[in-house]
Motif scaffolding. Structure first.
Motif, PDB file in Angstrom:
ATOM      1  N   PHE A 276       0.983  -1.204   0.017  1.00 11.88           N
ATOM      2  CA  PHE A 276       0.103  -0.117  -0.008  1.00 11.88           C
ATOM      3  C   PHE A 276       1.024   1.106  -0.103  1.00 11.88           C
ATOM      4  O   PHE A 276       2.339   1.203   0.281  1.00 11.88           O
ATOM      5  N   SER A 277       0.307   2.178  -0.269  1.00  5.96           N
ATOM      6  CA  SER A 277       0.992   3.665  -0.191  1.00  5.96           C
ATOM      7  C   SER A 277       1.041   4.211   0.951  1.00  5.96           C
ATOM      8  O   SER A 277      -0.166   4.889   1.425  1.00  5.96           O
ATOM      9  N   PRO A 278       2.065   4.682   1.705  1.00  5.24           N
ATOM     10  CA  PRO A 278       1.958   5.164   2.959  1.00  5.24           C
ATOM     11  C   PRO A 278       1.951   6.743   2.599  1.00  5.24           C
ATOM     12  O   PRO A 278       1.684   7.513   3.853  1.00  5.24           O
ATOM     13  N   GLN A 279       2.141   7.358   1.604  1.00  3.01           N
ATOM     14  CA  GLN A 279       1.757   8.922   1.392  1.00  3.01           C
ATOM     15  C   GLN A 279       0.463   9.239   1.374  1.00  3.01           C
ATOM     16  O   GLN A 279       0.019  10.324   1.553  1.00  3.01           O
ATOM     17  N   VAL A 280      -0.492   8.233   1.124  1.00  2.00           N
ATOM     18  CA  VAL A 280      -1.999   8.521   1.091  1.00  2.00           C
ATOM     19  C   VAL A 280      -2.474   8.427   2.509  1.00  2.00           C
ATOM     20  O   VAL A 280      -2.429   7.396   3.146  1.00  2.00           O
ATOM     21  N   PRO A 281      -3.434   9.249   2.930  1.00  2.00           N
ATOM     22  CA  PRO A 281      -3.972   9.250   4.246  1.00  2.00           C
ATOM     23  C   PRO A 281      -4.644   7.705   4.367  1.00  2.00           C
ATOM     24  O   PRO A 281      -5.198   7.219   3.408  1.00  2.00           O
ATOM     25  N   LEU A 282      -4.489   7.136   5.560  1.00  2.00           N
ATOM     26  CA  LEU A 282      -4.691   5.628   5.791  1.00  2.00           C
ATOM     27  C   LEU A 282      -6.237   5.530   5.257  1.00  2.00           C
ATOM     28  O   LEU A 282      -6.653   4.529   4.709  1.00  2.00           O
ATOM     29  N   GLU A 283      -7.078   6.386   5.739  1.00  2.00           N
ATOM     30  CA  GLU A 283      -8.637   5.998   5.679  1.00  2.00           C
ATOM     31  C   GLU A 283      -8.822   6.139   4.063  1.00  2.00           C
ATOM     32  O   GLU A 283      -9.552   5.116   3.673  1.00  2.00           O
ATOM     33  N   ARG A 284      -8.315   6.861   3.275  1.00  2.00           N
ATOM     34  CA  ARG A 284      -8.380   7.040   1.881  1.00  2.00           C
ATOM     35  C   ARG A 284      -7.854   5.581   1.230  1.00  2.00           C
ATOM     36  O   ARG A 284      -8.337   4.999   0.370  1.00  2.00           O
ATOM     37  N   GLU A 285      -6.482   5.333   1.872  1.00  2.00           N
ATOM     38  CA  GLU A 285      -5.675   4.142   1.053  1.00  2.00           C
ATOM     39  C   GLU A 285      -6.410   2.958   1.354  1.00  2.00           C
ATOM     40  O   GLU A 285      -6.313   2.002   0.393  1.00  2.00           O
ATOM     41  N   LEU A 286      -7.050   2.864   2.629  1.00  2.20           N
ATOM     42  CA  LEU A 286      -7.430   1.446   2.751  1.00  2.20           C
ATOM     43  C   LEU A 286      -9.240   1.472   2.598  1.00  2.20           C
ATOM     44  O   LEU A 286      -9.691   0.285   2.785  1.00  2.20           O
ATOM     45  N   ALA A 287      -9.694   2.459   2.129  1.00  3.28           N
ATOM     46  CA  ALA A 287     -11.106   2.355   1.926  1.00  3.28           C
ATOM     47  C   ALA A 287     -11.605   1.286   0.970  1.00  3.28           C
ATOM     48  O   ALA A 287     -12.540   0.752   1.016  1.00  3.28           O
ATOM     49  N   PRO A 288     -10.750   1.014  -0.130  1.00  2.01           N
ATOM     50  CA  PRO A 288     -11.121  -0.014  -1.176  1.00  2.01           C
ATOM     51  C   PRO A 288     -11.130  -1.384  -0.500  1.00  2.01           C
ATOM     52  O   PRO A 288     -11.973  -2.370  -0.980  1.00  2.01           O
ATOM     53  N   VAL A 289     -10.325  -1.462   0.609  1.00  2.00           N
ATOM     54  CA  VAL A 289     -10.594  -2.784   1.246  1.00  2.00           C
ATOM     55  C   VAL A 289     -11.815  -3.129   1.913  1.00  2.00           C
ATOM     56  O   VAL A 289     -12.409  -4.124   1.642  1.00  2.00           O
ATOM     57  N   LEU A 290     -12.326  -2.093   2.366  1.00  2.00           N
ATOM     58  CA  LEU A 290     -13.633  -2.252   3.213  1.00  2.00           C
ATOM     59  C   LEU A 290     -14.815  -2.346   2.043  1.00  2.00           C
ATOM     60  O   LEU A 290     -15.855  -2.924   2.434  1.00  2.00           O
ATOM     61  N   GLN A 291     -14.581  -1.370   1.210  1.00  2.00           N
ATOM     62  CA  GLN A 291     -15.535  -1.404   0.185  1.00  2.00           C
ATOM     63  C   GLN A 291     -15.702  -2.789  -0.457  1.00  2.00           C
ATOM     64  O   GLN A 291     -16.788  -3.059  -0.617  1.00  2.00           O
ATOM     65  N   ALA A 292     -14.670  -3.526  -0.825  1.00  2.00           N
ATOM     66  CA  ALA A 292     -14.784  -4.600  -1.526  1.00  2.00           C
ATOM     67  C   ALA A 292     -15.596  -5.794  -0.321  1.00  2.00           C
ATOM     68  O   ALA A 292     -16.429  -6.703  -0.781  1.00  2.00           O
TER      69      ALA A 292
END
Length: 446
Positions: free
Chosen positions: A23-39
């Protein structure tokens, strides 16, 4: 909210997924991991988590996930658990390695029972979930398969927080599971053209160069002849150095090891052995049932006919009986919190005690001196008291404990002698169980 943990349930196969992505640590965590929870919310068909567990347990919501991840965060990592309170059971673990470590998203989940994934549509949804994650978070290797079969296969897993695993990825394909995502490095090792031509239910090249491969439409019947044939064909295609017949034979051998075995335990010990089997890992369960079906405990020898009974040789009968009662109370004091039924002094309490001592590996886990001086007298006296209380037995005290007898019908039984043999090893806890001696005395009391 009471979590239904996969590991606390009766041994049964489950669906296992392991996934390690970047994953990209430069992106805020909530936005970077949102696809995990969305899927997860879109494709977790009937097994969606409803509990988030970090520092505390919360009802599932995205906000609860972010809050828990923040609470668990240290300078290197953060991780949380996701669970269900209803059937099917789910254990899901979400872990992030953070800079200065290489950023890594790890997901491991098990859904029990595996039979929940007998429908093609539900399996399709699961595949789409993994496909979505793998397209968004590049992996070296990800897989989903039967937990039991995976354990028997012994293939390595990829994980960054276990020194015994392959930190830099696999050097080759060790096993082909029901669902596989092969990262670009593995694809190139095999050859992209060969990988994409694999005979399988589904083969798809992802936009990041990974390849998704599913051997069979449904995972619940992975051990069927047809599914094993598809698995072997895929594996032999991806590893032309392997012999197809040998691969298929190995898979069929594993299917045999996992095939259901009908319990046919010794009738005196069936309640005890059923609990022993339940302590086995689910992939060992059928083999353990077969072993215990074939095993026959020796007939109890700790008895004499009444005409050979030893006469009392103690000075004070009442004092001796009180001492036996005191010994038995010692066992109640020892076990009451773990085996509450010992208060009742019933045949069932003997089985509960048998299982407790076996589960704890008592003869091995306690000091020999303490066993001989305290446990054996307490167990023998308790066994004798159960014979007296439930079978109308009568104590015949002796100065030597191992000679003390309980008269039941036309036999006298030697509970302290039984207890000494019983407390020799874990196996002797079954060979000389308290339960079996009681049942033998019960049969011969008339």
């Amino acid at each position: 909210m009471k979590v239904m943990s996969v590991h606390d349930l009766k041994p049964e196969d489950s669906l296992l997924l392991t996934f390690d992505g970047v994953f990209s640590p430069q992106v805020p965590l909530e936005r970077e991991l949102a696809p995990v929870l969305q899927a997860l919310e879109e494709y977790a068909d009937g097994w969606m988590p409803d509990v988030v567990k970090g520092k505390r347990q919360r009802k599932y919501a995205r906000a609860a996930v972010w809050k828990s991840l923040e609470e668990e965060r240290d300078e290197n990592r953060t991780d949380i658990g996701l669970y269900r309170t209803e059937w099917p059971a789910l254990d899901m673990w979400l872990r992030l390695w953070l800079p200065p470590r290489a950023p890594d998203l790890g997901i491991m989940l098990t859904v029990k029972p595996l039979s929940f994934f007998a429908e093609a549509e539900r399996c399709h949804h699961f595949v789409e979930l993994v496909r979505t994650w793998a397209s968004r978070y590049p992996v070296t290797y990800a897989m989903a398969h039967s937990t039991d079969d995976r354990a028997l296969a012994g293939a390595p897993n990829f994980g960054r927080d276990d020194e015994t695993e392959y930190r830099d990825g696999f050097d080759k394909i060790y096993e082909v599971c029901w669902l596989n995502v092969f990262g670009p490095k593995l694809v190139e090792t095999v050859g992209r053209e060969r990988m994409l031509s694999t005979p399988a239910h589904r083969v798809e090249e992802l936009s990041n160069g990974s390849v998704l491969l599913v051997t069979w439409p449904t995972v619940a019947d992975f051990a069927s002849k047809e599914a094993r044939l598809a698995q072997a064909r895929a594996h032999a295609h991806l590893r032309p150095d392997l012999d197809f017949d040998a691969v298929l034979r190995t898979l069929h051998e594993r299917s045999v090891m996992l095939a259901p075995v009908e319990p046919r335990f010794h009738p005196d010990l069936a309640p005890l052995l059923s609990r022993v089997v339940d302590r086995a890992a689910s992939y060992e369960r059928q083999r353990r049932i077969a072993e215990l079906n074939a095993w026959q405990p020796p007939e109890p020898e700790e008895w004499r006919p009444t005409d050979s009974a030893l006469l009392p040789d103690v000075e004070n009968l009442e004092s001796a009986l009180q001492q036996y009662s005191l010994y038995a109370e010692h066992l109640v004091a020892l076990l009451h919190s773990k085996v509450p039924s010992v208060f009742k002094g019933t045949p069932e309490s003997l089985t509960d005690a048998d299982f407790y001592f076996w589960r704890e590996e008592f003869p091995k886990s306690r000091l020999r001196e303490a066993i001989d001086e305290h446990a054996v007298p307490a167990i023998g006296a308790y066994l004798g008291e159960v014979l007296v209380r439930n079978l109308g037995g009568r104590w015949i005290p002796r100065q030597k404990l191992e000679e003390a007898q309980v008269l039941v019908g036309n036999r006298v039984w030697l509970p302290f002698l039984r207890a000494r043999r019983y407390m020799t090893s874990r196996q002797t806890l079954l060979d000389y169980s308290l339960t079996q001696l009681y049942r033998a005395a019960e049969r011969h009391r008339s």
